[in-house]
Design a protein around this motif. Structure first.
Motif, PDB file in Angstrom:
ATOM      1  N   ARG A 152      -8.362   4.241  -3.470  1.00 22.02           N
ATOM      2  CA  ARG A 152      -7.695   4.327  -4.769  1.00 22.02           C
ATOM      3  C   ARG A 152      -6.652   3.214  -4.872  1.00 22.02           C
ATOM      4  O   ARG A 152      -5.942   2.937  -3.908  1.00 22.02           O
ATOM      5  CB  ARG A 152      -7.030   5.690  -4.904  1.00 22.02           C
ATOM      6  CG  ARG A 152      -6.362   5.890  -6.231  1.00 22.02           C
ATOM      7  CD  ARG A 152      -5.786   7.260  -6.360  1.00 22.02           C
ATOM      8  NE  ARG A 152      -5.100   7.324  -7.652  1.00 22.02           N
ATOM      9  CZ  ARG A 152      -4.684   8.405  -8.207  1.00 22.02           C
ATOM     10  NH1 ARG A 152      -4.827   9.548  -7.592  1.00 22.02           N
ATOM     11  NH2 ARG A 152      -4.070   8.377  -9.367  1.00 22.02           N
ATOM     12  N   PRO A 153      -6.517   2.589  -6.050  1.00 23.66           N
ATOM     13  CA  PRO A 153      -5.477   1.574  -6.206  1.00 23.66           C
ATOM     14  C   PRO A 153      -4.092   2.163  -5.908  1.00 23.66           C
ATOM     15  O   PRO A 153      -3.720   3.200  -6.456  1.00 23.66           O
ATOM     16  CB  PRO A 153      -5.595   1.165  -7.670  1.00 23.66           C
ATOM     17  CG  PRO A 153      -7.005   1.470  -8.042  1.00 23.66           C
ATOM     18  CD  PRO A 153      -7.343   2.711  -7.268  1.00 23.66           C
ATOM     19  N   ALA A 154      -3.354   1.525  -5.029  1.00 25.31           N
ATOM     20  CA  ALA A 154      -2.048   2.034  -4.604  1.00 25.31           C
ATOM     21  C   ALA A 154      -1.077   2.159  -5.774  1.00 25.31           C
ATOM     22  O   ALA A 154      -0.228   3.056  -5.784  1.00 25.31           O
ATOM     23  CB  ALA A 154      -1.467   1.134  -3.516  1.00 25.31           C
ATOM     24  N   ASN A 160      -0.968   5.572  -7.249  1.00 22.30           N
ATOM     25  CA  ASN A 160      -0.185   6.542  -6.485  1.00 22.30           C
ATOM     26  C   ASN A 160       1.307   6.319  -6.684  1.00 22.30           C
ATOM     27  O   ASN A 160       2.098   7.246  -6.566  1.00 22.30           O
ATOM     28  CB  ASN A 160      -0.527   6.467  -5.003  1.00 22.30           C
ATOM     29  CG  ASN A 160      -1.894   7.038  -4.696  1.00 22.30           C
ATOM     30  OD1 ASN A 160      -2.536   7.632  -5.551  1.00 22.30           O
ATOM     31  ND2 ASN A 160      -2.350   6.844  -3.480  1.00 22.30           N
ATOM     32  N   ARG A 200       0.806  -1.204   0.000  1.00 24.71           N
ATOM     33  CA  ARG A 200       0.000   0.000   0.000  1.00 24.71           C
ATOM     34  C   ARG A 200       0.841   1.257   0.000  1.00 24.71           C
ATOM     35  O   ARG A 200       0.316   2.332  -0.114  1.00 24.71           O
ATOM     36  CB  ARG A 200      -0.937  -0.006   1.191  1.00 24.71           C
ATOM     37  CG  ARG A 200      -1.922  -1.130   1.120  1.00 24.71           C
ATOM     38  CD  ARG A 200      -2.825  -1.110   2.318  1.00 24.71           C
ATOM     39  NE  ARG A 200      -3.566  -2.351   2.347  1.00 24.71           N
ATOM     40  CZ  ARG A 200      -4.887  -2.406   2.291  1.00 24.71           C
ATOM     41  NH1 ARG A 200      -5.590  -1.333   2.250  1.00 24.71           N
ATOM     42  NH2 ARG A 200      -5.483  -3.571   2.304  1.00 24.71           N
ATOM     43  N   ASP A 201       2.147   1.119   0.146  1.00 24.45           N
ATOM     44  CA  ASP A 201       3.051   2.264   0.211  1.00 24.45           C
ATOM     45  C   ASP A 201       3.590   2.559  -1.189  1.00 24.45           C
ATOM     46  O   ASP A 201       4.356   1.760  -1.740  1.00 24.45           O
ATOM     47  CB  ASP A 201       4.192   1.944   1.172  1.00 24.45           C
ATOM     48  CG  ASP A 201       5.223   3.037   1.268  1.00 24.45           C
ATOM     49  OD1 ASP A 201       5.039   4.112   0.667  1.00 24.45           O
ATOM     50  OD2 ASP A 201       6.237   2.820   1.956  1.00 24.45           O
ATOM     51  N   ALA A 225      -3.846  -3.582  -4.307  1.00 31.16           N
ATOM     52  CA  ALA A 225      -4.022  -3.055  -2.954  1.00 31.16           C
ATOM     53  C   ALA A 225      -4.558  -1.631  -3.052  1.00 31.16           C
ATOM     54  O   ALA A 225      -4.248  -0.908  -3.991  1.00 31.16           O
ATOM     55  CB  ALA A 225      -2.686  -3.080  -2.209  1.00 31.16           C
ATOM     56  N   ARG A 226      -5.342  -1.246  -2.095  1.00 31.38           N
ATOM     57  CA  ARG A 226      -5.979   0.077  -2.098  1.00 31.38           C
ATOM     58  C   ARG A 226      -5.420   0.960  -0.990  1.00 31.38           C
ATOM     59  O   ARG A 226      -4.998   0.471   0.057  1.00 31.38           O
ATOM     60  CB  ARG A 226      -7.490  -0.065  -1.886  1.00 31.38           C
ATOM     61  CG  ARG A 226      -8.167  -0.977  -2.874  1.00 31.38           C
ATOM     62  CD  ARG A 226      -8.495  -0.258  -4.109  1.00 31.38           C
ATOM     63  NE  ARG A 226      -8.978  -1.176  -5.140  1.00 31.38           N
ATOM     64  CZ  ARG A 226      -9.493  -0.765  -6.263  1.00 31.38           C
ATOM     65  NH1 ARG A 226      -9.596   0.520  -6.506  1.00 31.38           N
ATOM     66  NH2 ARG A 226      -9.886  -1.616  -7.171  1.00 31.38           N
ATOM     67  N   THR A 227      -5.445   2.267  -1.247  1.00 36.77           N
ATOM     68  CA  THR A 227      -5.068   3.232  -0.224  1.00 36.77           C
ATOM     69  C   THR A 227      -6.241   3.384   0.750  1.00 36.77           C
ATOM     70  O   THR A 227      -7.313   2.824   0.536  1.00 36.77           O
ATOM     71  CB  THR A 227      -4.747   4.601  -0.851  1.00 36.77           C
ATOM     72  OG1 THR A 227      -5.948   5.118  -1.442  1.00 36.77           O
ATOM     73  CG2 THR A 227      -3.650   4.500  -1.883  1.00 36.77           C
ATOM     74  N   ALA A 228      -6.049   4.183   1.768  1.00 37.81           N
ATOM     75  CA  ALA A 228      -7.110   4.426   2.750  1.00 37.81           C
ATOM     76  C   ALA A 228      -8.329   5.078   2.102  1.00 37.81           C
ATOM     77  O   ALA A 228      -9.448   4.921   2.578  1.00 37.81           O
ATOM     78  CB  ALA A 228      -6.585   5.299   3.882  1.00 37.81           C
ATOM     79  N   ILE A 247       6.249   0.354  -3.549  1.00 33.04           N
ATOM     80  CA  ILE A 247       5.817  -0.221  -4.821  1.00 33.04           C
ATOM     81  C   ILE A 247       6.755   0.223  -5.935  1.00 33.04           C
ATOM     82  O   ILE A 247       7.242  -0.598  -6.720  1.00 33.04           O
ATOM     83  CB  ILE A 247       4.367   0.183  -5.146  1.00 33.04           C
ATOM     84  CG1 ILE A 247       3.403  -0.438  -4.130  1.00 33.04           C
ATOM     85  CG2 ILE A 247       3.994  -0.218  -6.570  1.00 33.04           C
ATOM     86  CD1 ILE A 247       1.993   0.114  -4.196  1.00 33.04           C
ATOM     87  N   ASP A 292      -4.678  -2.183 -12.031  1.00 30.56           N
ATOM     88  CA  ASP A 292      -5.253  -1.485 -10.890  1.00 30.56           C
ATOM     89  C   ASP A 292      -6.572  -2.077 -10.410  1.00 30.56           C
ATOM     90  O   ASP A 292      -7.105  -1.681  -9.405  1.00 30.56           O
ATOM     91  CB  ASP A 292      -5.424   0.005 -11.182  1.00 30.56           C
ATOM     92  CG  ASP A 292      -6.395   0.285 -12.316  1.00 30.56           C
ATOM     93  OD1 ASP A 292      -6.840  -0.673 -12.981  1.00 30.56           O
ATOM     94  OD2 ASP A 292      -6.700   1.459 -12.549  1.00 30.56           O
TER      95      ASP A 292
END
Length: 71
Positions: free
Chosen positions: A34-36, A39, A1-2, A28-31, A6, A24
Motif C-alpha cells: 500500500r502507498p505509505a 497510511n 515508509r514510516d 514509497a510502499r508499505t510491506a 511522513i 500515491d
C-alpha cells in the motif's frame, strides 16, 4: 515508509493557505504494498486539525480534470 515521519515532514512549517499535493502512484510502499502516504493521511489530517487548520479539496478544474480525448 514510516507514516509518522511522513505526516511530521508534511506538517512541518505548514500554514494557512498552503497547498499539499499527495500522490500515491509512485510513492514509497508499505510491506503490504500500500502507498505509505495513504497510511500517513489520517495522521496528517489529525495534525492539521491540531494546528487549527482545515483541509479542503481543490476547487475547480484541478478537482475535476476534463476527460481525455473529450471534444
Amino acid at each position: 515508509r514510516d507514516p509518522a515521519r511522513i505526516a511530521a515532514r508534511l506538517s512541518q512549517g505548514l500554514a494557512a493557505g498552503d497547498v499539499l499535493l499527495l500522490h500515491d502512484g509512485s510513492a514509497a510502499r508499505t510491506a503490504t504494498g500500500r502507498p505509505a502516504v495513504l497510511n500517513a493521511l489520517p495522521r496528517l489530517l489529525d495534525r492539521i486539525a491540531e494546528m487549527g487548520l482545515s483541509a479542503l479539496p481543490l476547487p475547480g478544474p484541478l478537482a475535476n480534470p476534463p476527460e481525455e480525448n473529450a471534444g
